[in-house]
Design an enzyme around this catalytic site. Structure first.
Site, PDB file in Angstrom:
ATOM      1  N   GLU A   1       0.809  -1.228   0.000  1.00  0.00           N
ATOM      2  CA  GLU A   1       0.000   0.000   0.000  1.00  0.00           C
ATOM      3  C   GLU A   1       0.843   1.279   0.000  1.00  0.00           C
ATOM      4  O   GLU A   1       0.657   2.163   0.831  1.00  0.00           O
ATOM      5  CB  GLU A   1      -0.971  -0.035   1.198  1.00  0.00           C
ATOM      6  CG  GLU A   1      -1.869  -1.262   1.177  1.00  0.00           C
ATOM      7  CD  GLU A   1      -2.693  -1.473   2.452  1.00  0.00           C
ATOM      8  OE1 GLU A   1      -2.614  -0.634   3.361  1.00  0.00           O
ATOM      9  OE2 GLU A   1      -3.411  -2.477   2.523  1.00  0.00           O
TER      10      GLU A   1
ATOM     11  N   HIS B   1     -10.198  -6.301  -2.337  1.00  0.00           N
ATOM     12  CA  HIS B   1     -11.264  -6.018  -1.354  1.00  0.00           C
ATOM     13  C   HIS B   1     -12.394  -5.298  -2.093  1.00  0.00           C
ATOM     14  O   HIS B   1     -12.321  -4.083  -2.331  1.00  0.00           O
ATOM     15  CB  HIS B   1     -10.731  -5.153  -0.211  1.00  0.00           C
ATOM     16  CG  HIS B   1      -9.725  -5.847   0.639  1.00  0.00           C
ATOM     17  ND1 HIS B   1     -10.043  -6.920   1.448  1.00  0.00           N
ATOM     18  CD2 HIS B   1      -8.396  -5.645   0.803  1.00  0.00           C
ATOM     19  CE1 HIS B   1      -8.956  -7.340   2.080  1.00  0.00           C
ATOM     20  NE2 HIS B   1      -7.935  -6.581   1.694  1.00  0.00           N
TER      21      HIS B   1
HETATM   22  O1  G3I Z   1      -3.610  -7.985  18.975  1.00  0.00           O
HETATM   23  C1  G3I Z   1      -4.449  -6.972  19.550  1.00  0.00           C
HETATM   24  C2  G3I Z   1      -4.995  -7.430  20.828  1.00  0.00           C
HETATM   25  O2  G3I Z   1      -3.947  -7.622  21.741  1.00  0.00           O
HETATM   26  C3  G3I Z   1      -5.993  -6.399  21.342  1.00  0.00           C
HETATM   27  O3  G3I Z   1      -6.605  -6.858  22.509  1.00  0.00           O
HETATM   28  C4  G3I Z   1      -7.074  -6.115  20.284  1.00  0.00           C
HETATM   29  C5  G3I Z   1      -8.033  -5.016  20.711  1.00  0.00           C
HETATM   30  O4  G3I Z   1      -8.525  -4.318  19.591  1.00  0.00           O
HETATM   31  O5  G3I Z   1      -6.440  -5.707  19.122  1.00  0.00           O
HETATM   32  C6  G3I Z   1      -5.575  -6.679  18.587  1.00  0.00           C
HETATM   33  O6  G3I Z   1      -5.020  -6.178  17.429  1.00  0.00           O
HETATM   34  C7  G3I Z   1      -5.850  -6.173  16.289  1.00  0.00           C
HETATM   35  C8  G3I Z   1      -5.152  -6.950  15.188  1.00  0.00           C
HETATM   36  O7  G3I Z   1      -5.900  -6.877  13.995  1.00  0.00           O
HETATM   37  C9  G3I Z   1      -4.962  -8.424  15.552  1.00  0.00           C
HETATM   38  O8  G3I Z   1      -6.190  -9.012  15.745  1.00  0.00           O
HETATM   39  C10 G3I Z   1      -6.069  -4.747  15.855  1.00  0.00           C
HETATM   40  O9  G3I Z   1      -6.846  -4.043  16.803  1.00  0.00           O
HETATM   41  C11 G3I Z   1      -6.756  -4.702  14.511  1.00  0.00           C
HETATM   42  O10 G3I Z   1      -6.774  -3.360  14.045  1.00  0.00           O
HETATM   43  C12 G3I Z   1      -6.000  -5.555  13.531  1.00  0.00           C
HETATM   44  O11 G3I Z   1      -6.696  -5.506  12.306  1.00  0.00           O
HETATM   45  C13 G3I Z   1      -6.039  -6.050  11.180  1.00  0.00           C
HETATM   46  C14 G3I Z   1      -5.784  -4.948  10.150  1.00  0.00           C
HETATM   47  O12 G3I Z   1      -5.180  -5.506   8.994  1.00  0.00           O
HETATM   48  C15 G3I Z   1      -4.879  -3.858  10.690  1.00  0.00           C
HETATM   49  O13 G3I Z   1      -4.706  -2.864   9.732  1.00  0.00           O
HETATM   50  C16 G3I Z   1      -6.934  -7.109  10.563  1.00  0.00           C
HETATM   51  O14 G3I Z   1      -7.061  -8.201  11.470  1.00  0.00           O
HETATM   52  C17 G3I Z   1      -6.355  -7.593   9.239  1.00  0.00           C
HETATM   53  O15 G3I Z   1      -7.319  -8.396   8.594  1.00  0.00           O
HETATM   54  C18 G3I Z   1      -6.046  -6.406   8.352  1.00  0.00           C
HETATM   55  O16 G3I Z   1      -5.451  -6.884   7.169  1.00  0.00           O
HETATM   56  C19 G3I Z   1      -5.159  -5.914   6.169  1.00  0.00           C
HETATM   57  C20 G3I Z   1      -3.934  -6.403   5.413  1.00  0.00           C
HETATM   58  O17 G3I Z   1      -2.879  -6.666   6.310  1.00  0.00           O
HETATM   59  C21 G3I Z   1      -3.512  -5.402   4.339  1.00  0.00           C
HETATM   60  N1  G3I Z   1      -4.609  -5.083   3.461  1.00  0.00           N
HETATM   61  C22 G3I Z   1      -5.861  -4.669   4.113  1.00  0.00           C
HETATM   62  C23 G3I Z   1      -6.296  -5.720   5.133  1.00  0.00           C
HETATM   63  C24 G3I Z   1      -7.630  -5.367   5.755  1.00  0.00           C
HETATM   64  O18 G3I Z   1      -7.544  -4.173   6.484  1.00  0.00           O
END
Ligand code: G3I
Length: 356
Positions: free
Chosen positions: A166, A243
């Site tokens: 990105e 997406h």
């Molecule tokens: O690990 C913490 C945890 O300790 C905490 O309690 C919890 C509370 O919110 O958050 C957890 O972290 C989360 C993490 O995923 C792991 O589950 C984050 O909040 C959350 O924002 C994060 O989201 C991920 C996101 O990328 C971050 O930008 C999504 O799961 C993941 O599907 C998403 O993937 C991205 C690709 O890498 C790149 N392209 C877009 C795609 C979708 O956004």
């Protein structure tokens, strides 16, 4: 491989089409097609394509039905989060590979390849990587160390790396990130070179969203890839996240776009496909969703060097979408109960046609 399979059964395809709509269980030249419940990977194998999913490691550990489906349906896996820098080096110099290693071990046990995601991004970096505490030179050294450490750790065990993720805005300008601000655009070439040195056999990808069709963002990628390839930078793959949302439709020029990157010498891949919808679902949205999934799959199958098609999660039980897009969801081919939706059959039947 796909070309060979298709050429070899051209006559049979004609006969099958004449006989009416194809089903997953129709016979092929080399025996019988997989049974309808064989899993997407069985159909993808015959089509010469890898089919994958992003994997949520908590679900893989705690949900047996999820784990069984990952093994049964897919021939590649991508770490949804656990290969990102904040996970692998939460404190400077202290690595935690445990979760990512578990995924790689799972993949090996189930004869799956691994897509590594992602080395350089503006999101999910460790807190210690910041502009207050580190100078540009220190940031560059830290990025290099991170790439070399991570790619070396998984050397020989990761098939594709999403090296940079990105890097452009939708209007084709460079995204303003910690890397651009401190290192300038040359960080992209550096990242590819460092990754290649650490594992010369991994295929190295650029990866982004809103880059399916012809537009300002993909023009920027095209110009960049041309320049990088001319300079001998080992950029080898163009990743299209995919997406989609039913309310926005699918661009009509996806195949044309894939082909122009393939003509520059790159492989292509769909890396994070999902098709969300405003809730509640209804039959038209469900149909449009199936079309979204298959339109991208068809483009991949029609392209010459599109090597894999990955879902960004396969079940609504764990999808990232509802947490980010208010009022939207139902973005994957399996519902919360792991029951297949029409999108699943559409993907399977498209793969079945390609494998004849
Ligand atoms: O690990 C913490 C945890 O300790 C905490 O309690 C919890 C509370 O919110 O958050 C957890 O972290 C989360 C993490 O995923 C792991 O589950 C984050 O909040 C959350 O924002 C994060 O989201 C991920 C996101 O990328 C971050 O930008 C999504 O799961 C993941 O599907 C998403 O993937 C991205 C690709 O890498 C790149 N392209 C877009 C795609 C979708 O956004």
């Amino acid at each position: 491989m796909r070309v060979r399979v298709l050429a070899g059964v051209a006559l049979l395809t004609t006969l099958t089409l004449a006989a009416g709509p194809a089903t997953a269980a129709a016979p092929t030249a080399s025996g019988h097609a997989p049974s309808a419940d064989a899993g997407l990977r069985a159909f993808a194998d015959r089509a010469g394509l890898r089919v994958g999913t992003a994997v949520d490691m908590a679900a893989l550990a705690g949900d047996p039905a999820y784990r069984t489906a990952v093994a049964h349906e897919f021939s590649t896996v991508t770490a949804e989060n656990v290969m990102k820098w904040e996970s692998t080096e939460p404190q400077r110099g202290v690595h935690d590979w445990a979760a990512a290693d578990r995924l790689v071990d799972f993949a090996r046990a189930h004869r799956q390849l691994v897509r590594g995601h992602t080395l350089v991004w503006h999101n999910q970096n460790p807190a210690w990587v910041n502009e207050q505490d580190l100078t540009p030179a220190q940031l560059r050294a830290a990025l290099r160390r991170h790439i070399v450490d991570e790619v070396s750790h998984f050397r020989g065990r990761v098939w594709h790396w999403d090296v940079v993720n990105e890097i452009f805005n939708d209007d084709g300008t460079w995204r303003d990130t910690i890397w651009l601000r401190n290192l300038g655009p040359g960080y992209v070439a550096d990242a590819f070179r460092w990754a290649h040195q650490a594992d010369p056999r991994a295929t190295l990808f650029l990866n982004d969203y809103n880059n399916e069709g012809l537009n300002a963002k993909t023009d920027a990628y095209y110009a960049l890839v041309k320049q990088l390839r001319a300079a001998g930078v080992p950029v080898q793959g163009y990743g299209v996240q995919g997406h989609l949302a039913v309310q926005y439709g699918v661009p009509g020029d996806v195949l044309t776009n894939l082909r122009r990157f393939e003509q520059l010498g790159l492989r292509t891949a769909f890396t994070e496909v999902d098709v969300r919808m405003p809730l509640p679902a209804d039959p038209i949205k469900v149909q449009a969703q199936a079309q979204g999934f298959t339109t991208l799959l068809q483009a991949c199958l029609l392209a010459d060097r599109c090597v894999s098609y990955t879902l960004w999660g396969f079940t609504d039980r764990y999808s990232w979408v509802p947490g980010v897009f208010d009022g939207e969801g139902s973005a994957t081919p399996f519902d919360e109960n792991l029951a297949p939706k029409p999108a699943y059959a559409a993907l399977r039947d498209t793969l079945a046609l390609a494998g004849r």
